[in-house]
Design a protein around this motif. Structure first.
Motif, PDB file in Angstrom:
ATOM      1  N   PRO A   1      19.169  31.319  23.425  1.00 30.53           N
ATOM      2  CA  PRO A   1      19.443  29.994  23.998  1.00 30.53           C
ATOM      3  C   PRO A   1      20.075  29.050  22.989  1.00 30.53           C
ATOM      4  O   PRO A   1      20.960  28.259  23.325  1.00 30.53           O
ATOM      5  CB  PRO A   1      18.054  29.500  24.416  1.00 30.53           C
TER       6      PRO A   1
ATOM      7  N   THR B   1      19.755  24.619  30.735  1.00 27.94           N
ATOM      8  CA  THR B   1      21.009  25.359  30.600  1.00 27.94           C
ATOM      9  C   THR B   1      20.849  26.796  31.090  1.00 27.94           C
ATOM     10  O   THR B   1      21.674  27.298  31.848  1.00 27.94           O
ATOM     11  CB  THR B   1      21.467  25.379  29.125  1.00 27.94           C
TER      12      THR B   1
ATOM     13  N   ILE C   1      23.828  27.251  23.125  1.00 32.87           N
ATOM     14  CA  ILE C   1      24.103  25.819  22.997  1.00 32.87           C
ATOM     15  C   ILE C   1      25.123  25.560  21.893  1.00 32.87           C
ATOM     16  O   ILE C   1      26.018  24.721  22.039  1.00 32.87           O
ATOM     17  CB  ILE C   1      22.780  25.057  22.778  1.00 32.87           C
TER      18      ILE C   1
ATOM     19  N   GLU D   1      27.949  18.471  29.629  1.00 35.65           N
ATOM     20  CA  GLU D   1      27.267  19.625  29.055  1.00 35.65           C
ATOM     21  C   GLU D   1      27.662  19.848  27.601  1.00 35.65           C
ATOM     22  O   GLU D   1      26.811  20.088  26.753  1.00 35.65           O
ATOM     23  CB  GLU D   1      27.630  20.867  29.872  1.00 35.65           C
TER      24      GLU D   1
ATOM     25  N   ILE E   1      20.698  13.484  28.839  1.00 36.93           N
ATOM     26  CA  ILE E   1      20.482  14.623  29.724  1.00 36.93           C
ATOM     27  C   ILE E   1      20.192  14.138  31.136  1.00 36.93           C
ATOM     28  O   ILE E   1      20.648  14.707  32.115  1.00 36.93           O
ATOM     29  CB  ILE E   1      19.332  15.512  29.194  1.00 36.93           C
TER      30      ILE E   1
ATOM     31  N   SER F   1      13.867  21.519  26.654  1.00 38.85           N
ATOM     32  CA  SER F   1      14.177  21.291  28.069  1.00 38.85           C
ATOM     33  C   SER F   1      15.677  21.458  28.301  1.00 38.85           C
ATOM     34  O   SER F   1      16.097  21.971  29.326  1.00 38.85           O
ATOM     35  CB  SER F   1      13.701  19.907  28.515  1.00 38.85           C
ATOM     36  N   MET F   2      16.465  21.040  27.334  1.00 37.55           N
ATOM     37  CA  MET F   2      17.912  21.240  27.428  1.00 37.55           C
ATOM     38  C   MET F   2      18.241  22.734  27.516  1.00 37.55           C
ATOM     39  O   MET F   2      19.064  23.155  28.316  1.00 37.55           O
ATOM     40  CB  MET F   2      18.548  20.611  26.183  1.00 37.55           C
ATOM     41  N   MET F   3      17.559  23.531  26.688  1.00 36.72           N
ATOM     42  CA  MET F   3      17.789  24.982  26.739  1.00 36.72           C
ATOM     43  C   MET F   3      17.368  25.536  28.091  1.00 36.72           C
ATOM     44  O   MET F   3      18.082  26.330  28.710  1.00 36.72           O
ATOM     45  CB  MET F   3      16.970  25.676  25.646  1.00 36.72           C
TER      46      MET F   3
END
Lengths: 289, 323
Positions: free
Chosen positions: A28, B154, A32, A253, A232, B149-151
């Motif tokens: 993950p 996504t 990102i 994003e 976000i 939370s972003m991960m």
């Protein structure tokens, strides 16, 4: 001793499972990183996997010019550095006396501190205290209530208490007072532990979210966690652009990913150096008493 | 001190005087070294009084009708009024139920995870591999929930999420993971486990190093399989660490971390995702219902206290108590 067939299967499965767990932790993050370094069109089309597509620093440029991220970064640094220094000082000032056998009422104070670990006044009464002290909207509202973590204090206390008593007896016979004993002998001997606890406090302040949300009202005083959280939640974080060409090329994003990377980088930078220390520190925490 | 006093009469008079003198000197030395220690400790004591014990006193507003002008001391008493409100309103009961549900699930699935991970790491022979995996799995612990939370958003996103690309490939249609209650709960519990599993394994890894390796050799010689060795040697070997941490986790049954829920929840799953901490934040701080939410906070703290004391009491029966 040779491994039996069953054992061989066990080892292979074990390795595979561990690799999967490790991958789940790293992929993950790589995703990102890739999103933050990719071209907006590729991000929107969902083509970005683990490697940047059409490498571009566009997201970072826009993050820096279009959002108050630099200001928030500086706020986070202030909160973290001063908060960690204050907390370290107070934790040492709590742990050192409580580790001395000759300290009066040592048991009473230790119990009084342990009690705060299992019972607390909770959010609202704490808020009312901080409000009545006039600390709302100042960073003191973040620093003062978390000066001493009882858990870190207990770890430090048992570490200090385990320093061989011959050392400090010798120092005492040489006429060394308590303050000098602390600064010249106890603290230098506890460097690995101090590094661990400083890391715990530092990460806590760097990541602090709820307290900033509660106590800080001015948006210009927000730290990165709260700022990025706002990004976000709302897609309209970039307001300064009137250029339609720019807006077409902008993906929330991509910018969000860039912001997350900016937030993670300092942690990743110190992490490898401190890893061996915090493992030791946590192990010390497991020692009872 | 008592021993010294009773011992004195047995000694010759001059020796007794000497002993008394020495005792006096000892007391004086102790006092002298206590002065700097006390000076050091005073600010700490003030901190605990102001920021830990004063809020406990502030809990009285749960039994009062708090308003800003009268303050904590002068607001009128209302007895158990707010507790009655809490336990009669279906909305607050739902919040308590959600909190229990999410945290019990987190403990049931999250507690064994680091133990299993530690045992798995312990069985690795290659030190390089072991250290690499450790370095990676400890990392998420240091990330804030904003990042996690972003991960999560996504990875599970409806449009471009990695998981939904696979789901689409197999089932033709993406699944709204974050908007369905069941999958949201699974993601909530899973992300919590994922974040802290590695870090929490450290303590068990430390405990595992204390097990005598000759036990495994003997068991292997007798033909015990790997799983039986883990069951009969490894687990009993770290029993006291497991019990200790289980007691500590009992104290957290009533709390669901604010950051995690706050950042993962959305209006579609509020029915299941609204917990005590978010309720106190929203209704108490944003809605200014201080007394009602303090009552909720007191209820939370008391249940936690009772649970941890009970767990410790039971553990003491097995000689494994925390205190």
């Amino acid at each position: 001793m040779r491994a039996t067939r069953g054992e061989k299967i066990f080892y292979v499965v074990n390795y595979i499972l561990l690799i999967l767990v490790a991958l789940s932790c790293i992929l993950p993050l790589l995703n990102i990183v890739a999103l933050s370094l990719s071209d907006a069109k590729a991000v929107m089309a969902g083509q970005v996997g683990l490697w940047p597509v059409d490498f571009s620093l566009f997201s970072y440029e826009n993050l820096i010019t279009g959002t108050p991220i630099l200001n928030a970064f500086w706020n986070s640094v202030q909160i973290t550095v001063i908060g960690t220094l204050l907390s370290m000082a107070f934790t040492i000032m709590a742990a050192y006396p409580l580790s001395r056998k000759q300290f009066y009422a040592r048991r009473f104070f230790t119990m009084a501190i342990v009690f705060t670990m299992i019972f607390s006044g909770g959010l609202i009464p704490t808020y009312l205290i901080i409000q009545s002290l006039g600390l709302v909207n100042s960073y003191y509202a973040l620093w003062l209530p978390s000066l001493v973590s009882a858990y870190n204090m207990l770890i430090m206390r048992s570490y200090f208490a385990n320093i061989p008593s011959e050392i400090d007896e010798a120092a005492r016979i040489d006429g060394c007072g308590e303050w000098r004993l602390l600064f010249r002998i106890v603290l230098p001997l506890s460097k690995p532990l101090l590094a661990t606890i400083a890391l715990f406090y530092g990460v806590g302040f760097w990541n602090s979210f709820m307290n900033v949300l509660i106590y800080i009202n001015e948006t210009s005083k927000y730290n990165m966690t709260v700022l990025v959280q706002n990004m976000i939640m709302s897609n309209s974080m970039v307001q300064d652009f009137s250029d339609p060409d720019l807006i077409a090329n902008l993906t929330p994003e991509g910018i969000r990913s860039a912001a997350v990377i900016v937030m993670v980088l300092p942690i990743l930078a110190v992490y490898p150096f401190l890893q061996k220390y915090f493992v030791k520190g946590v192990m010390l925490g497991s020692i009872k008493g | 001190m008592n021993i010294a006093e009773t011992a004195v009469p047995e000694l010759a008079p001059e020796r007794a005087a000497e002993a008394k003198q020495r005792l006096k000197l000892q007391k004086w030395r102790r006092f002298k070294s206590n002065v700097p220690l006390l000076i050091m400790f005073v600010p700490v004591a003030v901190f605990f009084l102001v920021f830990r014990y004063a809020p406990m006193g502030g809990l009285v507003i749960a039994f009062k009708d708090y308003n800003f002008f009268d303050g904590v001391l002068n607001s009128p008493w209302v007895g158990f009024h707010y507790f009655e409100m809490l336990f009669q309103d279906p909305r607050t009961l739902e919040i308590i139920r959600n909190t229990l549900f999410l945290s019990v699930l987190s403990i049931v699935f999250g507690f064994p995870a680091p133990i299993i991970l530690a045992i798995m790491l312990n069985e690795v022979r290659s030190m390089v591999f072991k250290r690499t995996v450790q370095t990676i799995v400890y990392m998420p612990h240091f990330f804030s929930w904003v990042i996690i939370s972003m991960m999560v958003l996504t990875v599970f996103s409806l449009e471009n999420g990695a998981v939904n690309r696979w789901v689409e490939a197999f089932f033709g249609e993406p699944y709204a993971f974050m908007y369905n209650k069941e999958s949201w709960v699974a993601i909530f519990v899973g992300s919590g486990i994922w974040k802290d599993m590695g870090f929490n394994a450290i303590i068990f890894l430390a405990a595992l190093t204390t097990i005598d390796p000759s036990l495994y050799e003997a068991a292997g010689m007798d033909g015990a399989s790997k799983f039986r060795q883990i069951w009969h040697i490894t687990l009993p070997g770290i029993r006291s660490t497991i019990i200790l941490l289980l007691i500590l986790s009992m104290g957290r049954v009533m709390e669901v971390g604010f950051d995690q829920v706050y950042m993962l929840q959305n209006s579609n799953v509020n029915e299941i995702a609204d917990v005590i901490s978010t309720f106190i934040y929203r209704t108490g701080l944003q809605g200014a219902q201080f007394s009602l939410t303090t009552a909720m906070g007191l209820f939370e703290s008391l249940v936690a206290l009772i649970l941890i004391v009970t767990a410790n009491y039971i553990a003491r029966k097995f000689n494994e108590g925390l205190w």
